[in-house]
Design a protein around this motif. Structure first.
Motif, mmCIF file in Angstrom:
data_model
loop_
_atom_site.group_PDB
_atom_site.id
_atom_site.type_symbol
_atom_site.label_atom_id
_atom_site.label_comp_id
_atom_site.label_asym_id
_atom_site.label_seq_id
_atom_site.Cartn_x
_atom_site.Cartn_y
_atom_site.Cartn_z
ATOM 1 N N MET A 202 -48.256 -7.886 -40.330
ATOM 2 C CA MET A 202 -46.800 -7.727 -40.437
ATOM 3 C C MET A 202 -46.444 -7.091 -41.789
ATOM 4 S SD MET A 202 -43.966 -10.611 -39.531
ATOM 5 C CE MET A 202 -44.241 -11.614 -40.961
ATOM 6 N N ARG B 55 -41.174 -7.936 -45.984
ATOM 7 C CA ARG B 55 -39.736 -7.725 -45.812
ATOM 8 C C ARG B 55 -39.189 -6.752 -46.875
ATOM 9 N NH1 ARG B 55 -35.340 -10.480 -43.579
ATOM 10 N NH2 ARG B 55 -36.365 -12.430 -43.128
ATOM 11 N N ASP C 80 -35.121 -4.776 -36.067
ATOM 12 C CA ASP C 80 -36.180 -5.277 -36.952
ATOM 13 C C ASP C 80 -37.540 -4.779 -36.454
ATOM 14 O OD1 ASP C 80 -36.804 -7.309 -39.162
ATOM 15 O OD2 ASP C 80 -38.063 -8.044 -37.525
ATOM 16 N N CYS D 177 -34.685 -11.445 -37.997
ATOM 17 C CA CYS D 177 -35.320 -10.429 -38.856
ATOM 18 C C CYS D 177 -36.472 -10.952 -39.696
ATOM 19 C CB CYS D 177 -34.273 -9.821 -39.793
ATOM 20 S SG CYS D 177 -33.062 -8.874 -38.883
ATOM 21 N N ASP D 178 -37.624 -10.304 -39.547
ATOM 22 C CA ASP D 178 -38.771 -10.593 -40.413
ATOM 23 C C ASP D 178 -38.997 -9.453 -41.390
ATOM 24 O OD1 ASP D 178 -39.516 -12.983 -39.090
ATOM 25 O OD2 ASP D 178 -40.304 -11.774 -37.448
#
Ligand code: KIV
Length: 263
Positions: free
Chosen positions: A1, A4, A35, A77-78
């Motif tokens: 991932m 942010r 997102d 949201c990540d």
């Protein structure tokens, strides 16, 4: 991932000449799509007054409504940085009230910054919020909360004033500035001069990033669209087709067919 996006990410993107993508969103499902698509900044705009609540302008939107919508967006949201838009009269009174309201976006709604409208006149508010640890995105040019003062939603062309507003909001501590309804050559000058990123809406291609109202660019509402909006989808058209088909199938007894029944 991917990590942010933060205020530092956006400033670094400007320094490296990478364009910043931003859109508005007002709820969990759409914020999740943005997102996951990789939009760097999501603004929970007070434009929700017009595109979600069906009002004529953004003035009636309240703090509680903004907190409610911002919390839904933040939960989805990540990756994207979430910015909460301070509504009309939530920051124009005392600095204490502005700090209290700005703080609610971070404490209660999970945003990592707030946006407010105005140039030189709101610099004391920008400074006070920044000193309190609340990152502020400024918004100059066509500022919809001043619709009555501007005599309508009009392109702003006073170059000297716009340049001063831009310099002043940067000096006051804004981490970024939205440029709305400004002729492209003026936005280009502002973008070149400022160290903080400019995010344009109806302000030409030279801005460091671009933002549009989601419901306009996806064709969710069939409202009048200003010249600067490009429609990337026709979601209202897709929904209309589906709804008409549903009505036809229910009335004709085709739905629910066996496969949608419990045995
Ligand atoms: O309220 C809003 O959505 C905005 C953007 C159009 C910049 O202020």
């Amino acid at each position: 991932m991917q990590p942010r996006v933060t205020t530092s990410t956006l400033i670094k993107m400007k320094q490296e000449g990478q364009k910043i993508t931003a859109l508005t969103a007002y709820d969990y499902p759409f914020a999740g799509m943005l997102d996951q698509a990789g939009i760097e900044m999501i603004l929970v705009g007070d434009s929700l007054g017009m595109v979600v609540q069906g009002k004529e302008n953004t003035l009636p939107v309240t703090m509680d409504e903004m907190i409610y919508h911002t919390a839904m967006v933040s939960r989805a949201c990540d990756f994207s940085m979430v910015v909460g838009d301070m509504p009309f009269m939530s920051y124009q009174g005392s600095l204490d009230t502005a700090i209290e309201n700005g703080g609610r976006f971070l404490k209660e709604a999970g945003a990592s910054a707030v946006k407010l409208e105005g140039g030189a006149a709101v610099c004391p508010v920008i400074s006070a919020l920044a000193k309190a640890g609340i990152p502020v995105q400024a918004h100059i040019g066509l500022t919809p909360q001043s619709v009555h003062q501007m005599g309508g939603f009009k392109v702003q062309r006073d170059e000297e004033r716009l340049l001063k507003d831009a310099r002043d909001v940067q000096a006051a501590g804004a981490f970024s500035v939205v440029l709305e309804g400004i002729p492209s050559p003026i936005s280009a000058k502002i973008t070149k001069e400022l160290q903080i990123p400019t995010i344009g809406i109806g302000a030409g291609a030279e801005c460091d990033g671009q933002i549009l109202v989601l419901h306009d660019m996806l064709g969710i509402n069939n409202r009048f669209l200003p010249k600067f909006v490009k429609k990337y989808a026709d979601l209202a058209g897709v929904a209309k087709k589906g709804l008409e088909q549903y009505i036809k199938e229910v009335k004709g007894g085709e739905f629910p067919s066996k496969e949608y029944e419990y045995k």
